[in-house]
Write a protein that holds these residues in place. Structure first.
Motif, PDB file in Angstrom:
ATOM      1  N   ALA A  25      54.410  38.094  75.021  1.00 20.11           N
ATOM      2  CA  ALA A  25      53.322  37.202  75.422  1.00 20.11           C
ATOM      3  C   ALA A  25      52.618  36.606  74.199  1.00 20.11           C
ATOM      4  CB  ALA A  25      52.325  37.966  76.290  1.00 20.11           C
ATOM      5  N   GLN A  26      52.365  37.416  73.179  1.00 22.36           N
ATOM      6  CA  GLN A  26      51.709  36.911  71.974  1.00 22.36           C
ATOM      7  C   GLN A  26      52.571  35.872  71.266  1.00 22.36           C
ATOM      8  OE1 GLN A  26      50.162  40.147  69.455  1.00 22.36           O
ATOM      9  NE2 GLN A  26      50.120  41.424  71.287  1.00 22.36           N
ATOM     10  N   LYS A  33      51.376  49.060  82.766  1.00 26.17           N
ATOM     11  CA  LYS A  33      50.111  48.633  82.157  1.00 26.17           C
ATOM     12  C   LYS A  33      50.358  47.558  81.106  1.00 26.17           C
ATOM     13  CE  LYS A  33      45.916  50.332  79.935  1.00 26.17           C
ATOM     14  NZ  LYS A  33      45.879  49.179  79.013  1.00 26.17           N
ATOM     15  N   ASP A  34      51.393  47.741  80.308  1.00 29.70           N
ATOM     16  CA  ASP A  34      51.730  46.731  79.299  1.00 29.70           C
ATOM     17  C   ASP A  34      52.051  45.394  79.960  1.00 29.70           C
ATOM     18  OD1 ASP A  34      52.511  45.486  76.892  1.00 29.70           O
ATOM     19  OD2 ASP A  34      54.593  46.123  77.193  1.00 29.70           O
ATOM     20  N   TYR A  35      52.773  45.447  81.078  1.00 31.12           N
ATOM     21  CA  TYR A  35      53.131  44.226  81.805  1.00 31.12           C
ATOM     22  C   TYR A  35      51.860  43.533  82.309  1.00 31.12           C
ATOM     23  CZ  TYR A  35      55.954  41.233  84.870  1.00 31.12           C
ATOM     24  OH  TYR A  35      56.570  40.159  85.464  1.00 31.12           O
ATOM     25  N   SER A  36      50.953  44.294  82.878  1.00 34.59           N
ATOM     26  CA  SER A  36      49.697  43.738  83.377  1.00 34.59           C
ATOM     27  C   SER A  36      48.858  43.147  82.249  1.00 34.59           C
ATOM     28  CB  SER A  36      48.910  44.824  84.107  1.00 34.59           C
ATOM     29  OG  SER A  36      47.669  44.349  84.547  1.00 34.59           O
ATOM     30  N   ASP A  37      48.800  43.840  81.109  1.00 34.33           N
ATOM     31  CA  ASP A  37      48.044  43.342  79.956  1.00 34.33           C
ATOM     32  C   ASP A  37      48.626  42.028  79.445  1.00 34.33           C
ATOM     33  OD1 ASP A  37      46.418  45.531  80.129  1.00 34.33           O
ATOM     34  OD2 ASP A  37      47.387  46.641  78.494  1.00 34.33           O
ATOM     35  N   SER A  38      49.943  41.912  79.456  1.00 36.59           N
ATOM     36  CA  SER A  38      50.581  40.683  78.969  1.00 36.59           C
ATOM     37  C   SER A  38      50.241  39.499  79.877  1.00 36.59           C
ATOM     38  CB  SER A  38      52.098  40.873  78.872  1.00 36.59           C
ATOM     39  OG  SER A  38      52.688  40.998  80.156  1.00 36.59           O
ATOM     40  N   LEU A  39      50.197  39.737  81.192  1.00 39.59           N
ATOM     41  CA  LEU A  39      49.830  38.664  82.116  1.00 39.59           C
ATOM     42  C   LEU A  39      48.380  38.233  81.903  1.00 39.59           C
ATOM     43  CD1 LEU A  39      51.541  39.781  85.459  1.00 39.59           C
ATOM     44  CD2 LEU A  39      52.338  38.099  83.800  1.00 39.59           C
TER      45      LEU A  39
END
Length: 336
Positions: free
Chosen positions: A168-169, A198-204
């Motif tokens: 994502a970044q 959690k990582d997937y949610s943070d990326s969104l």
């Protein structure tokens, strides 16, 4: 009241400073103190910068996960803080042989108070992926996602790298709004732990904060919200692990002991168990179809005492007979 008798002060011999170097005492004492102050200032403020001339740099790349090299020496990946000596240096950013970039870093040495106030300078490379390289970048991260999906829980020793956040970044830095959604769409089917979810949610959330429309992933995020990755808190016994097709065998009796166990006639079965009852293709603990030959399993571990009794009646199974047993096909080479 009687007046207190005063005692005269004892005589004191006056001290006379002599001239030195043809200078009066106030002059040469001032020079000595000035020299001491300058020497201390030099040792504290200037000498360390002359011995170790350079600057501290915090180096990063907009292509997240890039390996960073200084004059061909690998420094690490991600964000690196390094002391760089004075002079011209070659900085190289590279991502797994897919693409790379070089630039010259000119470092001017700082002299004053370098060890007391070590200022860190920021150095960020430029974005170096074209559209084709970006696709290869996502594909490489996708392979990492598949690999890490085999691990169902993480701890402080073996931690999960935030692969989705990396992607994502990089997407935001490269102004990509298409390939990142495709990557997240197919990667979601390999989420097998709470850390990955959690990582997937943070990326969104990160993408939304930077103005990217993620509505195409709405159905995926809805399914992920229903998943749980709770670890079993109850300890399993041998009986819990025996397939339904196994049956209790008659007690195996020797002269001085009895062993209870299970007989399994062999066959095919599904190895592993689903993470959740929610119907979501691909979200599994690596379930697979496999087959097992017939075997008999003791209900409990064999103790050293039981093994010693067994060897009394079957000395051919002693450790010194290991090679003979392997050649006869009776053991597979892991006989203790």
């Amino acid at each position: 009241m009687a007046k207190k008798k005063e005692h005269p002060a004892p005589p004191v011999k006056p001290v006379h400073l002599v001239r030195k170097w043809n200078l009066e005492p106030p002059v040469y004492l001032t020079i000595i103190w000035a020299a001491l102050i300058i020497a201390v200032f030099y040792v504290v403020a200037i000498l360390p910068g002359q011995i170790k001339s350079g600057r501290y740099y915090t180096i990063s790349s907009p292509v997240v996960g890039s390996a960073i090299y200084l004059d061909g020496e690998y420094l690490g990946s991600g964000t690196i803080t390094e002391f760089v000596p004075s002079g011209d240096h070659t900085l190289t950013y590279s991502f797994r042989g897919i693409a790379s970039e070089e630039e010259i870093l000119n470092v001017r040495g700082k002299i004053l108070f370098t060890h007391l106030f070590p200022k860190k300078y920021q150095k960020t490379g430029t974005y170096y992926l074209n559209e084709e390289d970006l696709g290869a970048y996502y594909e490489s991260l996708f392979e990492d996602v598949v690999t890490h999906s085999a691990i169902l829980s993480y701890d402080t020793v073996y931690h999960y790298p935030p692969l989705f956040s990396f992607a994502a970044q990089t997407a935001v830095n490269g102004k990509d709004s298409h390939q990142i959604l495709s990557f997240l769409q197919k990667s979601a089917y390999f989420i097998t732990s709470e850390e990955m979810r959690k990582d997937y949610s943070d990326s969104l959330d990160f993408l939304k904060e930077h103005g990217l429309d993620t509505s195409a992933l709405a159905s995926v995020t809805e399914k992920l919200a229903q998943l749980t990755y709770e670890q079993k808190s109850t300890r399993q016994t041998v009986s819990d692990l025996i397939p339904e097709s196994a049956s209790m065998i008659d007690t195996l009796t020797y002269d001085r002991m009895e062993i209870h166990g299970f007989r399994y006639d062999g066959g095919s079965f599904t190895e592993g168990r689903p993470v959740t009852e929610t119907s979501y293709p691909g979200v599994q603990e690596l379930q697979r179809e496999t087959s097992v030959n017939p075997f008999i399993l003791s209900e409990s571990e064999i103790s050293e005492y039981q093994y010693a009794l067994f060897l009394e009646e079957n000395p051919s199974w002693a450790k010194d007979q290991k090679e003979t047993l392997i050649k006869a096909g009776l053991v597979d080479g892991i006989l203790p």
